[in-house]
Design a protein around this motif. Structure first.
Motif, PDB file in Angstrom:
ATOM      1  N   ASP A  75       0.841  -1.198   0.000  1.00 26.45           N
ATOM      2  CA  ASP A  75       0.000   0.000   0.000  1.00 26.45           C
ATOM      3  C   ASP A  75       0.875   1.246   0.000  1.00 26.45           C
ATOM      4  O   ASP A  75       1.958   1.269   0.601  1.00 26.45           O
ATOM      5  CB  ASP A  75      -0.908  -0.029   1.228  1.00 26.45           C
ATOM      6  CG  ASP A  75      -1.867   1.143   1.265  1.00 26.45           C
ATOM      7  OD1 ASP A  75      -2.200   1.665   0.193  1.00 26.45           O
ATOM      8  OD2 ASP A  75      -2.268   1.537   2.380  1.00 26.45           O
ATOM      9  N   THR A 117     -12.930   6.050   7.868  1.00 24.05           N
ATOM     10  CA  THR A 117     -12.475   4.751   7.385  1.00 24.05           C
ATOM     11  C   THR A 117     -11.626   4.926   6.147  1.00 24.05           C
ATOM     12  O   THR A 117     -12.065   5.545   5.164  1.00 24.05           O
ATOM     13  CB  THR A 117     -13.668   3.826   7.073  1.00 24.05           C
ATOM     14  OG1 THR A 117     -14.500   3.727   8.236  1.00 24.05           O
ATOM     15  CG2 THR A 117     -13.190   2.442   6.680  1.00 24.05           C
ATOM     16  N   GLU A 119      -9.323   3.593   2.827  1.00 23.45           N
ATOM     17  CA  GLU A 119      -9.622   2.705   1.697  1.00 23.45           C
ATOM     18  C   GLU A 119      -8.973   1.339   1.914  1.00 23.45           C
ATOM     19  O   GLU A 119      -7.802   1.229   2.281  1.00 23.45           O
ATOM     20  CB  GLU A 119      -9.085   3.331   0.411  1.00 23.45           C
ATOM     21  CG  GLU A 119      -9.444   2.570  -0.843  1.00 23.45           C
ATOM     22  CD  GLU A 119      -8.970   3.291  -2.086  1.00 23.45           C
ATOM     23  OE1 GLU A 119      -9.700   3.330  -3.077  1.00 23.45           O
ATOM     24  OE2 GLU A 119      -7.841   3.841  -2.056  1.00 23.45           O
ATOM     25  N   LYS A 120      -9.765   0.287   1.703  1.00 26.31           N
ATOM     26  CA  LYS A 120      -9.254  -1.081   1.820  1.00 26.31           C
ATOM     27  C   LYS A 120      -8.943  -1.608   0.422  1.00 26.31           C
ATOM     28  O   LYS A 120      -9.838  -1.811  -0.394  1.00 26.31           O
ATOM     29  CB  LYS A 120     -10.268  -1.978   2.531  1.00 26.31           C
ATOM     30  CG  LYS A 120      -9.809  -3.428   2.658  1.00 26.31           C
ATOM     31  CD  LYS A 120     -10.687  -4.227   3.607  1.00 26.31           C
ATOM     32  CE  LYS A 120     -12.107  -4.313   3.148  1.00 26.31           C
ATOM     33  NZ  LYS A 120     -12.922  -5.161   4.040  1.00 26.31           N
ATOM     34  N   GLU A 121      -7.653  -1.823   0.156  1.00 24.57           N
ATOM     35  CA  GLU A 121      -7.246  -2.323  -1.163  1.00 24.57           C
ATOM     36  C   GLU A 121      -7.404  -3.839  -1.220  1.00 24.57           C
ATOM     37  O   GLU A 121      -7.155  -4.538  -0.221  1.00 24.57           O
ATOM     38  CB  GLU A 121      -5.794  -1.955  -1.454  1.00 24.57           C
ATOM     39  CG  GLU A 121      -5.537  -0.468  -1.619  1.00 24.57           C
ATOM     40  CD  GLU A 121      -5.373   0.263  -0.307  1.00 24.57           C
ATOM     41  OE1 GLU A 121      -5.257   1.499  -0.327  1.00 24.57           O
ATOM     42  OE2 GLU A 121      -5.391  -0.412   0.754  1.00 24.57           O
ATOM     43  N   SER A 122      -7.799  -4.345  -2.365  1.00 21.04           N
ATOM     44  CA  SER A 122      -7.962  -5.789  -2.504  1.00 21.04           C
ATOM     45  C   SER A 122      -7.630  -6.222  -3.929  1.00 21.04           C
ATOM     46  O   SER A 122      -7.692  -5.429  -4.871  1.00 21.04           O
ATOM     47  CB  SER A 122      -9.395  -6.221  -2.151  1.00 21.04           C
ATOM     48  OG  SER A 122     -10.320  -5.652  -3.054  1.00 21.04           O
ATOM     49  N   GLN A 136      -5.963  -8.818   0.535  1.00 20.96           N
ATOM     50  CA  GLN A 136      -6.321  -7.434   0.819  1.00 20.96           C
ATOM     51  C   GLN A 136      -5.406  -6.867   1.897  1.00 20.96           C
ATOM     52  O   GLN A 136      -4.744  -7.619   2.623  1.00 20.96           O
ATOM     53  CB  GLN A 136      -7.770  -7.325   1.283  1.00 20.96           C
ATOM     54  CG  GLN A 136      -8.060  -8.052   2.588  1.00 20.96           C
ATOM     55  CD  GLN A 136      -9.542  -8.022   2.945  1.00 20.96           C
ATOM     56  OE1 GLN A 136     -10.399  -7.906   2.090  1.00 20.96           O
ATOM     57  NE2 GLN A 136      -9.827  -8.127   4.236  1.00 20.96           N
ATOM     58  N   THR A 137      -5.360  -5.525   1.954  1.00 18.57           N
ATOM     59  CA  THR A 137      -4.582  -4.879   3.007  1.00 18.57           C
ATOM     60  C   THR A 137      -5.238  -5.133   4.360  1.00 18.57           C
ATOM     61  O   THR A 137      -6.452  -5.276   4.462  1.00 18.57           O
ATOM     62  CB  THR A 137      -4.480  -3.369   2.741  1.00 18.57           C
ATOM     63  OG1 THR A 137      -5.780  -2.847   2.407  1.00 18.57           O
ATOM     64  CG2 THR A 137      -3.525  -3.070   1.608  1.00 18.57           C
ATOM     65  N   LYS A 139      -6.378  -4.550   8.328  1.00 17.10           N
ATOM     66  CA  LYS A 139      -6.926  -3.495   9.164  1.00 17.10           C
ATOM     67  C   LYS A 139      -5.963  -3.177  10.289  1.00 17.10           C
ATOM     68  O   LYS A 139      -5.486  -4.070  11.000  1.00 17.10           O
ATOM     69  CB  LYS A 139      -8.272  -3.924   9.738  1.00 17.10           C
ATOM     70  CG  LYS A 139      -8.903  -2.898  10.678  1.00 17.10           C
ATOM     71  CD  LYS A 139     -10.180  -3.440  11.299  1.00 17.10           C
ATOM     72  CE  LYS A 139     -10.765  -2.469  12.304  1.00 17.10           C
ATOM     73  NZ  LYS A 139     -11.975  -3.014  12.962  1.00 17.10           N
ATOM     74  N   ASP A 200      -7.938   2.379   9.537  1.00 14.93           N
ATOM     75  CA  ASP A 200      -7.182   2.420   8.287  1.00 14.93           C
ATOM     76  C   ASP A 200      -6.765   1.011   7.884  1.00 14.93           C
ATOM     77  O   ASP A 200      -6.594   0.129   8.736  1.00 14.93           O
ATOM     78  CB  ASP A 200      -5.940   3.302   8.444  1.00 14.93           C
ATOM     79  CG  ASP A 200      -5.364   3.703   7.089  1.00 14.93           C
ATOM     80  OD1 ASP A 200      -6.027   3.443   6.065  1.00 14.93           O
ATOM     81  OD2 ASP A 200      -4.265   4.290   7.060  1.00 14.93           O
ATOM     82  N   TYR A 201      -6.634   0.814   6.574  1.00 17.35           N
ATOM     83  CA  TYR A 201      -6.161  -0.447   6.010  1.00 17.35           C
ATOM     84  C   TYR A 201      -4.871  -0.144   5.258  1.00 17.35           C
ATOM     85  O   TYR A 201      -4.879   0.655   4.317  1.00 17.35           O
ATOM     86  CB  TYR A 201      -7.200  -1.046   5.062  1.00 17.35           C
ATOM     87  CG  TYR A 201      -8.490  -1.426   5.746  1.00 17.35           C
ATOM     88  CD1 TYR A 201      -8.711  -2.715   6.204  1.00 17.35           C
ATOM     89  CD2 TYR A 201      -9.490  -0.475   5.958  1.00 17.35           C
ATOM     90  CE1 TYR A 201      -9.894  -3.061   6.842  1.00 17.35           C
ATOM     91  CE2 TYR A 201     -10.679  -0.810   6.596  1.00 17.35           C
ATOM     92  CZ  TYR A 201     -10.875  -2.102   7.028  1.00 17.35           C
ATOM     93  OH  TYR A 201     -12.039  -2.434   7.660  1.00 17.35           O
ATOM     94  N   THR A 202      -3.793  -0.784   5.675  1.00 19.76           N
ATOM     95  CA  THR A 202      -2.506  -0.416   5.083  1.00 19.76           C
ATOM     96  C   THR A 202      -1.556  -1.602   5.140  1.00 19.76           C
ATOM     97  O   THR A 202      -1.913  -2.692   5.571  1.00 19.76           O
ATOM     98  CB  THR A 202      -1.914   0.804   5.819  1.00 19.76           C
ATOM     99  OG1 THR A 202      -0.747   1.252   5.130  1.00 19.76           O
ATOM    100  CG2 THR A 202      -1.560   0.461   7.256  1.00 19.76           C
TER     101      THR A 202
END
Length: 278
Positions: A75, A117, A119-122, A136-137, A139, A200-202
């Protein structure tokens, strides 16, 4: 060991002498057709392939034992956030008198819970429209901030009665006692205290697994993946486990005549051993 057993062992050794036993080996192939590791990929569909044609270290004749792939993503940690604010919850009302000249302010307090929130990458990975894999990234730990108060502009609301030097309005009993309660300008405000939870998603993640060797078409394994969000592709490899196919040299194969002589000798010895003594 008697003579007959010795001859049998010799014949077996001759027969097995022309067989070669190859060991399994592994060679790694990098994917082609994808953006460089320094290029940030945005949401969309991507295609690529693993090509075994002309691969250095791969023999001309071989058998595929297994195929194992690995895709690594990272990410960029600069994602936008989506904010949601919940409904206000009433906390209470209070009136204070302060300032010079003095002003009575009635504050109605509320509290609000909000969330931010990231962005959650997938990734959804496909090999020749057959095998599906995903990742996916992760949490991260929620971060809580607040409560942070905000105030509306004051709204005039007439007058109230208060004693000189007092910070509170006169009670009904004080009002009934006479002129010690004076007029004070009155205003109202709203105070809202907001507590925000940020999620956050990273980070990075790897998609790795085995894929059927039968998906190879003309020594090429095609794949595609759909990306949600934006990521760097830092690695895409295919480990090819193979065994070289070895054909024994013609010179190592025993001739039929030699085998026949071994057989005749063995039969002769057997008949001698069975002949009774005089």
């Amino acid at each position: 060991m008697n003579i007959r057993q010795s001859l049998k062992a010799a014949i077996v050794a001759v027969l097995l002498g022309g067989t070669s036993h190859a060991m399994a080996d592994v060679i790694q192939v990098n994917a082609s057709g994808l953006p460089a590791a320094t290029t940030l990929m945005t949401a969309g569909a991507y295609q690529g392939s693993f090509n075994l044609n002309g691969l250095l270290g791969l023999p001309s004749a071989y058998t595929i034992n297994s195929l194992t792939f690995s895709f690594t993503f990272l990410d960029d940690a600069t994602d936008p956030f989506t904010t949601e604010v919940g409904n206000k919850t009433y906390v209470g009302t209070s009136t204070t008198i302060a300032g010079d000249p003095r002003v009575a302010t009635t504050t109605t307090s509320y509290q609000v819970a909000a969330s931010k929130t990231g962005e959650k990458e997938s990734i959804t990975l496909t090999f020749d429209n057959v095998n599906f894999f995903s990742g996916q990234t992760a949490k991260g730990t929620d971060q809580v901030s607040g409560p942070v108060p905000t105030y509306t502009n004051p709204v005039a609301a007439g007058i109230v009665k208060a004693k000189n030097g007092s910070t509170t309005v006169c009670t009904p009993q004080e009002l009934s006692q006479g002129s010690s309660c004076k007029d004070v300008p009155h205003q109202t405000v709203e105070a809202t205290a907001t507590t925000t939870t940020t999620t956050d998603y990273t980070g990075g993640f790897t998609i790795g697994n085995s894929v059927l060797a039968s998906l190879l078409q003309d020594k090429v394994l095609n794949f595609s993946f759909d990306l949600t969000g934006d990521l760097f592709l830092t690695g895409a490899t295919l480990d090819v486990n193979f065994t070289e196919t070895v054909t024994p040299p013609v010179g190592n194969v025993p001739e039929p005549a030699s085998l026949a002589l071994f057989g005749i000798a063995l039969a002769g010895i057997a008949s001698v051993r069975r002949k009774p003594r005089a």
